[in-house]
Design a protein around this motif. Structure first.
Motif, mmCIF file in Angstrom:
data_model
loop_
_atom_site.group_PDB
_atom_site.id
_atom_site.type_symbol
_atom_site.label_atom_id
_atom_site.label_comp_id
_atom_site.label_asym_id
_atom_site.label_seq_id
_atom_site.Cartn_x
_atom_site.Cartn_y
_atom_site.Cartn_z
ATOM 1 N N PRO A 640 25.607 -18.944 22.510
ATOM 2 C CA PRO A 640 25.283 -20.381 22.023
ATOM 3 C C PRO A 640 25.751 -21.132 22.330
ATOM 4 O O PRO A 640 27.836 -20.550 22.655
ATOM 5 C CB PRO A 640 24.637 -19.874 20.678
ATOM 6 N N ASN A 642 28.175 -21.736 19.579
ATOM 7 C CA ASN A 642 29.873 -21.238 18.911
ATOM 8 C C ASN A 642 30.283 -19.564 19.429
ATOM 9 O O ASN A 642 31.553 -19.334 18.413
ATOM 10 C CB ASN A 642 29.059 -20.917 16.877
ATOM 11 N N PHE A 647 34.987 -13.386 23.927
ATOM 12 C CA PHE A 647 33.040 -14.035 24.590
ATOM 13 C C PHE A 647 32.912 -13.840 25.133
ATOM 14 O O PHE A 647 32.557 -13.452 26.754
ATOM 15 C CB PHE A 647 31.954 -13.906 22.756
ATOM 16 N N LEU A 655 30.747 -9.073 33.653
ATOM 17 C CA LEU A 655 29.269 -8.738 34.387
ATOM 18 C C LEU A 655 29.815 -9.278 35.680
ATOM 19 O O LEU A 655 28.677 -9.524 36.766
ATOM 20 C CB LEU A 655 28.120 -9.710 33.637
ATOM 21 N N LYS B 570 20.882 -15.470 13.266
ATOM 22 C CA LYS B 570 22.452 -17.218 13.343
ATOM 23 C C LYS B 570 23.458 -15.339 13.126
ATOM 24 O O LYS B 570 24.620 -16.653 13.777
ATOM 25 C CB LYS B 570 21.698 -16.826 11.895
ATOM 26 N N HIS B 633 29.198 -11.993 12.488
ATOM 27 C CA HIS B 633 29.700 -12.328 13.929
ATOM 28 C C HIS B 633 29.190 -13.077 13.865
ATOM 29 O O HIS B 633 27.246 -12.737 14.228
ATOM 30 C CB HIS B 633 29.603 -10.704 14.731
ATOM 31 N N PRO B 634 29.277 -14.160 14.534
ATOM 32 C CA PRO B 634 27.936 -15.411 14.564
ATOM 33 C C PRO B 634 27.309 -15.209 15.873
ATOM 34 O O PRO B 634 26.506 -15.977 16.268
ATOM 35 C CB PRO B 634 28.879 -16.528 14.497
ATOM 36 N N HIS B 635 27.704 -15.376 16.555
ATOM 37 C CA HIS B 635 27.058 -14.625 18.433
ATOM 38 C C HIS B 635 26.876 -13.399 18.746
ATOM 39 O O HIS B 635 27.323 -13.433 19.610
ATOM 40 C CB HIS B 635 27.736 -15.688 19.309
ATOM 41 N N PRO B 636 26.421 -12.664 18.320
ATOM 42 C CA PRO B 636 25.644 -11.921 19.018
ATOM 43 C C PRO B 636 25.003 -11.745 20.164
ATOM 44 O O PRO B 636 24.079 -12.782 20.388
ATOM 45 C CB PRO B 636 24.978 -10.484 18.352
ATOM 46 N N HIS B 637 24.918 -11.131 21.434
ATOM 47 C CA HIS B 637 24.262 -10.820 22.299
ATOM 48 C C HIS B 637 22.550 -10.589 22.348
ATOM 49 O O HIS B 637 21.923 -10.244 21.238
ATOM 50 C CB HIS B 637 24.891 -9.629 23.408
ATOM 51 N N ARG B 638 22.302 -11.578 23.531
ATOM 52 C CA ARG B 638 21.133 -12.094 23.070
ATOM 53 C C ARG B 638 19.875 -12.642 24.335
ATOM 54 O O ARG B 638 20.727 -12.902 25.325
ATOM 55 C CB ARG B 638 20.277 -13.147 22.219
ATOM 56 N N PRO B 640 16.118 -13.238 25.795
ATOM 57 C CA PRO B 640 15.078 -13.657 26.089
ATOM 58 C C PRO B 640 13.582 -12.954 26.331
ATOM 59 O O PRO B 640 14.037 -11.898 26.723
ATOM 60 C CB PRO B 640 14.490 -15.048 27.167
ATOM 61 N N LEU B 651 23.557 -5.344 30.872
ATOM 62 C CA LEU B 651 24.507 -5.629 30.442
ATOM 63 C C LEU B 651 24.731 -4.490 29.425
ATOM 64 O O LEU B 651 26.115 -4.799 28.822
ATOM 65 C CB LEU B 651 23.331 -6.967 29.068
ATOM 66 N N LEU B 655 28.860 -4.343 29.407
ATOM 67 C CA LEU B 655 30.021 -4.218 28.189
ATOM 68 C C LEU B 655 29.923 -3.165 27.059
ATOM 69 O O LEU B 655 30.154 -4.239 26.403
ATOM 70 C CB LEU B 655 29.216 -6.035 27.496
#
Lengths: 703, 703
Positions: A640, A642, A647, A655, B570, B633-638, B640, B651, B655
């Motif tokens: 995202p 932000n 990170f 990776l 979020k 923490h505003p941008h965790p690993h995600r 699709p 991943l 990581l």
């Protein structure tokens, strides 16, 4: 089943990488050896035999004639090396380690793993070392190993235009990089007889992801290489089958040597000195490199510089031998294989000549193993200073040359000096052996210049076949690195920085947590829709050099902004895949698909140097569509807006990514981050505070 | 500035980890040594002195009295070890390597790095080894090092309830894991005098991410540990300051030994044999473990089993000595430090007794370095078989015990047998030394059991202080691993599988590309909104044991489905952070915030064992709100929904993730993937095809 074949082929490829790397190394070693024999037996003996007895040992003209012949011979050899680098393969110059480091870090360095480079490197380094330069053959061996790794694993050579057709499954970035790292390990193993050091070198300099299978294969390659070199050199030295020559750099065995706890502080002192002189070396080398970039830029001037260095090196040797009167009776130093009488009396040899005229490896061996009084302190001081300066000048001229052996030699000289001082200070302690201080000095000097850590410790331990000195060597290297890092970076990193290559360090820049993806990314993305008109794809392929393209569900030209508004990120497709699709005419016209069943395996893994023009697409074909959905990679890495820089950094590092897409909260594509965008941010310490700078980085094709 | 302090503290912590690990190792070694001295000088000498001359050398009763005393002494020691494991710290049993492997792989193994475990382990292993079990102290040393690493870096002990308050910055998962890996490396270094081997061990068994700084610190820790052990043992052996004892396992130095190219096939044969016997060992050990799980499950029966093993081990030794008549004149074997006359004539010693009754390390040394005729072939066969079976039985009983030294000893015995055969086959070749075959056999047996690769090669090379044999050792280990892997996995992996721990391998399961995130994930996520009622948080903390919670922009209870419909992802917040927020009452009531300025650093890094009840939240406080947005923490690993399993695997592995969120195309939270969900998928080969199985994995607290 095919997976099993692939797994077996990896081992087969590694076997051949090991053997061929060893062959290259043995070739270079034997060439250097023969050339040295010739130089000593033909030139020196013949020329000196012309001088009559009264003239020998004096400054008479006949001695100077010998010198001039010697210099001319050296210059001839060096001119071959310089021609190969300047006119055939410029990237073959230097040690090659910075380039390999970049390559393993994931940066495309053009030409670096080509057969042409290998040939120029191998022949060039043999000539450069034979030509008496302050240059080592070990760094180039590592580069050669890497080229062999790339060549064998791809089963083809672009330089020769040959494609053997095997190992096709390995024709992609990731596999090739693995084989290159195995080749580099094999190179270290061949150069130093240090298979474990080789593996650690590849890991330390390149790998970011530790994988047991890969490491084990690397180790196998390194062992095979070390074994093959050992077999060839045993045979060459007339003791066929006896595997005791394990590498090119044979420093002899430290026997029955031990150290005591009170010697630790002396080793630490040697470490500090090595750190300071190493940092000085790097500082001055950068200055010289910048000077060279500005004023020695034409091909002719670079060629001339090489000849000058060769002449000055030889001249300096002769002058030193003439001026420094360190004659030793023959027989004191059992390790001197070539007795150099020169200006000394009969039955004596010149200790200075033995340092200057032997192969550097032999000289290191003398400094490590000669008994206490083989070298005077003045000899050592003068030699260390001269050789330091020569190495400084030589590293960076247009010949293939490494810094390992010259650094070890310089360090061994001043390390031995420490040994002499210690003996003077503590005359009551018996059994002080200057050899171990020479070893510590060699480690310190090399460590201070290259700042490698665990791999260098392992290499030195293996090259000296000694495990007992592991702790002092490690302490020396640690102190050296700490001291050196106060002043500047290691030599290889410095040269990488000079070349403005976007290499990623080990850790993200400190205090960069507030730098977000929005700031790191570039928004001028070239994206494709799921179904694209061929003409647009052709135009994009022609206009950009990007390696891959994001695919979004729709692209809307925005009336207010210059950049279009992209829809949701759906996937990514590589340039090479697009080329393959076009080449195989996997097209659709307005009525539907016009191609037969597609073998997906055929469309992968192979990247070629084709241009769009060579595909010869007709106007009709350009009016067709390309349906990308079945061929794209459907879930590329995305973050995202932000996301913080550390990170992102860890994603790239952990990776081995080449790019990363940035999406907004609705998963709409907003930008792309390449390795270069991340590498742009560097930390800087100012008044004890860390600041993060954005650097300018040269454009290249690598994104 | 604080970054610099933190960086310095890491080195300080590593220094102490090295020193303390070495102290533990030296303590164990000295205890074992003293106990052995006592056993030999007091029991054996005293008891035998009571027998008169005629009785010695016969099967008379007085000899058997000696035996019974000996057995009782051993049983007493083993009962101490067993009590410590059974009643104090069950996790201290065995070698501890599987547990450390799991820990480094990212799995929370309860109690594994506690002080209590360390004490039980150290005292237990000293007793077990002194008690004459077929057990090594090296594996437990590695575990001890890991505990020291965790303890020192956290600056507190939960077992003692002490908090020294320093190194607070290291109180998080990632840092602690790094220090544990450094501790494990120090353990190997202390055990085998193998610092490089130690680093490689930690990397091979645990690390998934190579980091130069971390590796260098690990190496430093290992070196310090090796140095400290060396200093202490030099002092203990009366040669203070002389640093030649570099580890517990001192196998002596191979001097002037070389190998010839024609010996390579013999080494390969030894490798094959080691692979087969190693696989057999693992197969039988699993059977025994399963039997033990079913039928030897009560505390009493496990205690009794230990005593039985101790008694049988000693009895078997005596019986073998009595039955096998291999008496050698004293003086043939220069390495036999303890001369065991037993039933032999005066001036002779029993070769069998020297194998059975010495410390296993001493026996290995004898087998490596004794001259040709020191052991008869029958002696070696019988000893190898007996010791193999004893080791098989011992590994897994409730005492701290490693498999390294017993495996080396067994292998050295049958390896020496190969040497004898080779000498019989080629009587014309002089200088065949059975010692090098013993070394190859030792490597093969150990490699066949544990299936380690590069680290084991380095450990054996360093422990034998020999680099020349690097290639044969590597070849042997490679063949051994290949042969062994046909049949089953390594011993440690087998035991990890038996314990149903979700460990991730090196590579994703083959043919798993069609398994997508949708199938891997679990949809029953417990999510929070950006601003949550305290009462709900308290309830969630009480009801679940999750380590972290995703935060979404809204949660809508769905009328049709049991699971709510989650909004956009979020951020994520850790359980420990929620606890800290509640503990510090960072709450908001309906009129706004009721807390002062917040120091974010205070809210991080420390995970405690507090329960929600201990926070004593009032009803009024429970009615307040918690605004999570500033703290999450505003941008965790995600990823699709259509992400493939290999991608997810990489991943996690690259990581070191603990969880990963799955979002749909609109970035709405759909599920969570934990390490366990990934580890569930294992490949299986059936009729030459790879299939992927879903395994059942035991529930624990680790997600």
């Amino acid at each position: 089943n095919s997976l099993w074949v692939q797994s077996r082929n990896r081992w087969v490829a590694c076997f051949f990488i090991g053997v061929i790397t060893a062959l290259v190394a043995a070739f270079v070693d034997i060439m250097v050896h023969l050339s040295k024999e010739w130089k000593f037996n033909v030139i020196l003996k013949y020329m000196l035999s012309k001088c009559n007895v009264e003239q020998r040992g004096t400054a008479s003209g006949c001695m100077w004639e010998t010198m001039i012949t010697w210099i001319l011979y050296n210059c001839t050899l060096v001119s071959v090396a310089a021609s190969l680098v300047i006119f055939v393969s410029p990237i073959a110059g230097g040690s090659g380690i910075p380039q390999i480091k970049c390559y393993l870090n994931g940066i495309a360095v053009p030409q670096v793993v080509r057969l042409k480079t290998l040939l120029a490197k191998a022949i060039g380094v043999a000539c450069a070392v034979s030509g008496g330069l302050a240059a080592g053959k070990e760094g180039p061996m590592i580069h050669s190993g890497a080229v062999v790794g790339a060549g064998v694993s791809q089963g083809r050579s672009r330089s020769l235009g040959i494609d053997f057709g095997f190992f096709k499954a390995f024709r992609n970035d990731r596999e090739r990089r693995d084989f290159v790292s195995a080749g580099a390990a094999a190179g270290v193993a061949a150069a130093f007889g240090a298979p474990i050091g080789g593996v650690l070198f590849s890991l330390e300099e390149g790998a970011s992801f530790w994988n047991q299978n890969l490491t084990w294969r690397m180790f196998f390659t390194a062992m095979i290489s070390s074994f093959t070199v050992s077999s060839i050199l045993s045979w060459f030295n007339g003791r066929s089958g006896w595997l005791s020559w394990t590498g090119l750099a044979n420093f002899g065995v430290f026997e029955n040597k031990d150290y005591n706890i009170w010697e630790i502080p002396i080793f630490l002192l040697i470490g500090v000195f090595g750190g300071i002189t190493g940092a000085l070396f790097n500082y001055l080398n950068v200055k010289i490199s910048c000077f060279r970039k500005k004023y020695v830029s034409t091909k002719f001037s670079r060629f001339f510089e090489c000849l000058l260095v060769a002449a000055v090196s030889a001249f300096l040797g002769f002058v030193t031998i003439f001026l420094v009167d360190d004659c030793q009776p023959v027989g004191v130093n059992p390790n001197t294989t070539q007795v150099n009488q020169m200006w000394c009396k009969k039955g004596e040899y010149s200790a200075v000549a033995s340092l200057f005229f032997q192969n550097p490896e032999e000289s290191v061996k003398s400094l490590f193993h000669s008994p206490m009084n083989s070298f005077r302190a003045t000899t050592l001081v003068i030699f260390a200073v001269e050789y330091f300066l020569l190495t400084l000048w030589t590293f960076g001229i247009a010949v293939p040359s490494g810094v390992f052996i010259p650094a070890l030699l310089t360090g061994a000289a001043w390390g031995r000096l420490f040994g002499i001082f210690v003996e003077q200070l503590f005359p009551s302690v018996t059994g002080i052996d200057p050899g171990k201080y020479a070893l510590a000095g060699a480690a310190a000097q090399l460590g201070g210049i290259v700042r490698m850590t665990i791999s260098l410790t392992a290499i030195i331990m293996e090259a000296t076949k000694n495990i007992t000195f592991g702790l002092p060597i490690m302490l020396v290297l640690m102190i050296t690195k700490w001291v050196g890092d106060i002043f500047n970076e290691g030599l290889y990193d410095t040269h990488i920085d000079l070349a403005e290559v976007p290499i990623l360090g080990w850790n993200p820049p400190k205090m960069s947590r507030n730098i977000l993806a929005e700031k790191v990314m570039r928004s001028d993305v070239v994206a494709l829709e799921l179904r694209e008109r061929v003409s647009r794809i052709v135009e994009i392929l022609r206009a950009t050099a990007h390696h891959g393209f994001p695919i979004v569900d729709r692209i809307e030209e925005s009336p207010t902004q210059s950049l279009p508004d992209y829809g949701k990120l759906k996937g990514v497709i590589l340039r090479s895949q697009l080329m393959k699709l076009l080449e195989n005419r996997i097209l659709e016209n307005d009525r539907g698909s016009i191609y037969g069943p597609v073998d997906l395996a055929e469309l992968q893994g192979d990247d070629q140097d084709l241009t769009v023009e060579q595909l010869r697409l007709s106007q009709e074909e350009k009016a067709c569509w390309l349906n990308l959905e079945p061929f794209m990679h459907p879930h590329p890495h995305r973050v995202p807006l932000n996301t913080s820089l550390p990170f992102i950094f860890r994603l790239f590092r952990g990776l081995g990514l080449r790019y990363l897409f940035v999406v907004n909260d609705d998963n709409k594509l907003r930008g792309v981050i390449t390795r270069k965008d991340v590498a742009r941010f560097r930390e800087r310490r100012h008044n004890n505070q860390y600041l993060v700078d954005e650097l300018y980085i040269a454009e290249d094709r690598s994104n």
